[in-house]
Design a protein around this motif. Sequence first.
Motif, mmCIF file in Angstrom:
data_model
loop_
_atom_site.group_PDB
_atom_site.id
_atom_site.type_symbol
_atom_site.label_atom_id
_atom_site.label_comp_id
_atom_site.label_asym_id
_atom_site.label_seq_id
_atom_site.Cartn_x
_atom_site.Cartn_y
_atom_site.Cartn_z
ATOM 1 N N MET A 1 115.208 87.977 88.638
ATOM 2 C CA MET A 1 114.547 89.246 88.361
ATOM 3 C C MET A 1 113.798 89.740 89.589
ATOM 4 O O MET A 1 112.997 89.021 90.162
ATOM 5 C CB MET A 1 113.538 89.051 87.233
ATOM 6 C CG MET A 1 113.964 89.655 85.925
ATOM 7 S SD MET A 1 112.612 89.515 84.748
ATOM 8 C CE MET A 1 113.305 90.486 83.455
ATOM 9 N N GLY A 45 114.481 88.167 81.312
ATOM 10 C CA GLY A 45 115.249 87.508 82.360
ATOM 11 C C GLY A 45 116.411 86.738 81.777
ATOM 12 O O GLY A 45 116.599 85.557 82.072
ATOM 13 N N ASP A 66 117.348 92.007 81.846
ATOM 14 C CA ASP A 66 117.482 91.399 83.162
ATOM 15 C C ASP A 66 117.707 92.511 84.178
ATOM 16 O O ASP A 66 118.262 93.573 83.849
ATOM 17 C CB ASP A 66 118.653 90.411 83.204
ATOM 18 C CG ASP A 66 118.499 89.402 84.335
ATOM 19 O OD1 ASP A 66 118.010 88.287 84.063
ATOM 20 O OD2 ASP A 66 118.835 89.742 85.484
ATOM 21 N N SER A 88 113.745 95.145 85.047
ATOM 22 C CA SER A 88 112.928 93.978 85.351
ATOM 23 C C SER A 88 111.554 94.111 84.709
ATOM 24 O O SER A 88 111.208 95.137 84.124
ATOM 25 C CB SER A 88 112.773 93.823 86.869
ATOM 26 O OG SER A 88 111.755 94.685 87.354
ATOM 27 N N SER A 103 111.430 83.106 78.074
ATOM 28 C CA SER A 103 111.757 83.415 79.469
ATOM 29 C C SER A 103 112.020 82.099 80.170
ATOM 30 O O SER A 103 111.103 81.305 80.391
ATOM 31 C CB SER A 103 110.609 84.173 80.145
ATOM 32 O OG SER A 103 110.972 84.572 81.448
ATOM 33 N N VAL A 106 112.648 81.980 85.173
ATOM 34 C CA VAL A 106 112.537 83.332 85.728
ATOM 35 C C VAL A 106 111.277 83.496 86.562
ATOM 36 O O VAL A 106 111.310 84.030 87.674
ATOM 37 C CB VAL A 106 112.549 84.393 84.599
ATOM 38 C CG1 VAL A 106 112.295 85.790 85.156
ATOM 39 C CG2 VAL A 106 113.854 84.356 83.838
ATOM 40 N N HIS A 109 110.846 83.186 90.353
ATOM 41 C CA HIS A 109 111.530 84.127 91.240
ATOM 42 C C HIS A 109 110.697 85.380 91.529
ATOM 43 O O HIS A 109 111.141 86.231 92.308
ATOM 44 C CB HIS A 109 112.858 84.575 90.612
ATOM 45 C CG HIS A 109 113.852 83.482 90.442
ATOM 46 N ND1 HIS A 109 114.710 83.069 91.444
ATOM 47 C CD2 HIS A 109 114.132 82.682 89.367
ATOM 48 C CE1 HIS A 109 115.482 82.080 91.000
ATOM 49 N NE2 HIS A 109 115.142 81.829 89.747
#
Length: 207
Positions: A1, A45, A66, A88, A103, A106, A109
Amino acid sequence: MTDSTETRYGWTSDAPTCANDYLEAPVLGLVNRLTPRAGVVVDLGCGNGYLAGRLARLGYDVTGTDAAIDGIEQARRAHPAARFVLGSVYDDLELPRADTVISCEVIEHLYHPRKLLTLAHKVLKPGGALILSTPYHGYLKNLALSLTGKWDRHFTSSSDGAHIKFFSPSTLAPLVVDAGFRVDDIRGAGRLPYLWKSMIVVARSTP
């Protein structure tokens, strides 16, 4: 994401990832325990939609989101029983009020991980459940990575979409609490205790 809705992550199929080998069973078990029958689940995500599709087939009302166009394309094609939204956690997404938000892998990131937690709290009904997984980084695991010479390889940032945040229970829990949650449990997943591949945070939305 990421903060771009033009992202392509490289999804080429709806197959499960290697993380599903050790996360799918505990996450599905937690959703089944914490979510009303046929309840609303939002997957922030969702990637290629594999886990969202599994939940939809179990009878939940599922929406996945996503930023990766190729992931959403795979998800919509493979899992018609679920809904999928391109965008996102940085976007103004139209998502249903949820009994449970999941989630998986995710938050590590994200440049701004609080954005994910803020959106999860906004989406959840009062008292709703958050099930959040991320790679585990505790003292013993970090020490083992150093002693075995795997530190650089493990923390590589040379690939697009690589991990940019590295959490332990003591660093992630305060973020979750600050976003308006009560942390009920943090458990390991995959591999041996304290060398876990990931950890799963279970939390409840508070007013």
